[in-house]
Design a protein around this motif. Structure first.
Motif, PDB file in Angstrom:
ATOM      1  N   VAL A  24      18.584  33.380  54.309  1.00  8.33           N
ATOM      2  CA  VAL A  24      17.892  32.155  54.689  1.00  8.33           C
ATOM      3  C   VAL A  24      18.839  30.977  54.529  1.00  8.33           C
ATOM      4  O   VAL A  24      19.783  31.025  53.760  1.00  8.33           O
ATOM      5  N   LEU A  25      18.575  29.951  55.269  1.00 11.39           N
ATOM      6  CA  LEU A  25      19.339  28.723  55.192  1.00 11.39           C
ATOM      7  C   LEU A  25      18.572  27.779  54.281  1.00 11.39           C
ATOM      8  O   LEU A  25      17.421  27.447  54.560  1.00 11.39           O
ATOM      9  N   LEU A  26      19.172  27.372  53.217  1.00 13.60           N
ATOM     10  CA  LEU A  26      18.472  26.522  52.269  1.00 13.60           C
ATOM     11  C   LEU A  26      18.594  25.051  52.648  1.00 13.60           C
ATOM     12  O   LEU A  26      19.671  24.565  52.938  1.00 13.60           O
ATOM     13  N   VAL A  27      17.461  24.381  52.655  1.00 14.33           N
ATOM     14  CA  VAL A  27      17.405  22.943  52.914  1.00 14.33           C
ATOM     15  C   VAL A  27      17.007  22.287  51.597  1.00 14.33           C
ATOM     16  O   VAL A  27      15.907  22.506  51.100  1.00 14.33           O
ATOM     17  N   PRO A  28      17.914  21.494  51.023  1.00 15.77           N
ATOM     18  CA  PRO A  28      17.616  20.896  49.717  1.00 15.77           C
ATOM     19  C   PRO A  28      16.560  19.802  49.801  1.00 15.77           C
ATOM     20  O   PRO A  28      16.392  19.162  50.835  1.00 15.77           O
ATOM     21  N   HIS A  29      15.877  19.606  48.690  1.00 13.16           N
ATOM     22  CA  HIS A  29      14.966  18.465  48.577  1.00 13.16           C
ATOM     23  C   HIS A  29      15.817  17.209  48.506  1.00 13.16           C
ATOM     24  O   HIS A  29      16.844  17.180  47.826  1.00 13.16           O
ATOM     25  N   ARG A  30      15.384  16.194  49.213  1.00 13.37           N
ATOM     26  CA  ARG A  30      16.141  14.939  49.231  1.00 13.37           C
ATOM     27  C   ARG A  30      15.944  14.213  47.913  1.00 13.37           C
ATOM     28  O   ARG A  30      14.827  14.035  47.442  1.00 13.37           O
ATOM     29  N   GLU A  31      17.031  13.790  47.334  1.00 11.27           N
ATOM     30  CA  GLU A  31      16.997  13.036  46.088  1.00 11.27           C
ATOM     31  C   GLU A  31      17.686  11.694  46.296  1.00 11.27           C
ATOM     32  O   GLU A  31      18.447  11.524  47.248  1.00 11.27           O
ATOM     33  N   LYS A  32      17.433  10.773  45.416  1.00  9.82           N
ATOM     34  CA  LYS A  32      18.027   9.446  45.524  1.00  9.82           C
ATOM     35  C   LYS A  32      19.552   9.565  45.579  1.00  9.82           C
ATOM     36  O   LYS A  32      20.151  10.296  44.807  1.00  9.82           O
ATOM     37  N   GLY A  33      20.138   8.860  46.535  1.00 10.15           N
ATOM     38  CA  GLY A  33      21.585   8.863  46.676  1.00 10.15           C
ATOM     39  C   GLY A  33      22.142  10.030  47.482  1.00 10.15           C
ATOM     40  O   GLY A  33      23.323  10.071  47.781  1.00 10.15           O
ATOM     41  N   MET A  34      21.298  10.979  47.858  1.00  7.55           N
ATOM     42  CA  MET A  34      21.756  12.134  48.617  1.00  7.55           C
ATOM     43  C   MET A  34      21.811  11.771  50.099  1.00  7.55           C
ATOM     44  O   MET A  34      20.889  11.161  50.616  1.00  7.55           O
ATOM     45  N   ASP A  35      22.904  12.137  50.756  1.00  9.32           N
ATOM     46  CA  ASP A  35      22.958  11.870  52.190  1.00  9.32           C
ATOM     47  C   ASP A  35      22.778  13.174  52.965  1.00  9.32           C
ATOM     48  O   ASP A  35      22.724  14.246  52.390  1.00  9.32           O
ATOM     49  N   GLU A  36      22.696  13.043  54.271  1.00 11.72           N
ATOM     50  CA  GLU A  36      22.373  14.193  55.101  1.00 11.72           C
ATOM     51  C   GLU A  36      23.480  15.230  55.167  1.00 11.72           C
ATOM     52  O   GLU A  36      23.270  16.317  55.681  1.00 11.72           O
ATOM     53  N   LYS A  37      24.643  14.942  54.618  1.00 15.70           N
ATOM     54  CA  LYS A  37      25.712  15.940  54.575  1.00 15.70           C
ATOM     55  C   LYS A  37      25.310  17.148  53.734  1.00 15.70           C
ATOM     56  O   LYS A  37      25.925  18.205  53.844  1.00 15.70           O
ATOM     57  N   ALA A  38      24.280  16.994  52.925  1.00 12.83           N
ATOM     58  CA  ALA A  38      23.780  18.103  52.116  1.00 12.83           C
ATOM     59  C   ALA A  38      23.016  19.115  52.970  1.00 12.83           C
ATOM     60  O   ALA A  38      22.747  20.228  52.525  1.00 12.83           O
TER      61      ALA A  38
END
Length: 103
Positions: A24-38
């Motif tokens: 599976v491809l993991l999509v991280p939960h967005r956190e403060k300061g995180m950009d879409e490069k994650a």
């Protein structure tokens, strides 16, 4: 490259995780300061399409702009991606079922 070809590449790419023995491809939960490069590249493309729209979008619109088929199974797969991005705070789903970027 169309969305269908990208999905084939995604399936052959190294998986970020496994669920029930399936890659599976993991999509991280967005956190403060995180950009879409994650996000994995295909999810960044989806996010770019939603961001560039003038109004909330439907899955079919995203499929068309990514030059993908709009047949029901592909459209539902796209809706799943949009919902996954919503669940993980990258997008917002309106009461009418359309998607917009989070401010």
């Amino acid at each position: 490259m169309g969305w269908a070809e990208a999905e084939a590449d995604e399936a052959s790419a190294p998986a970020a995780g496994q669920v029930a023995g399936r890659a599976v491809l993991l999509v991280p939960h967005r956190e403060k300061g995180m950009d879409e490069k994650a996000l994995p590249e295909e999810y960044r493309k989806v996010l770019d399409v939603v961001r560039s729209a003038d109004e909330p979008v439907m899955a079919q619109y995203v499929c068309r702009l990514l030059e993908s088929s709009t047949e029901p199974r592909i459209r539902e797969a796209m809706r799943s991606r949009l919902n996954r991005l919503t669940e993980r705070s990258w997008l917002h789903k309106t009461p009418t079922g359309r998607f917009i970027t989070v401010l």
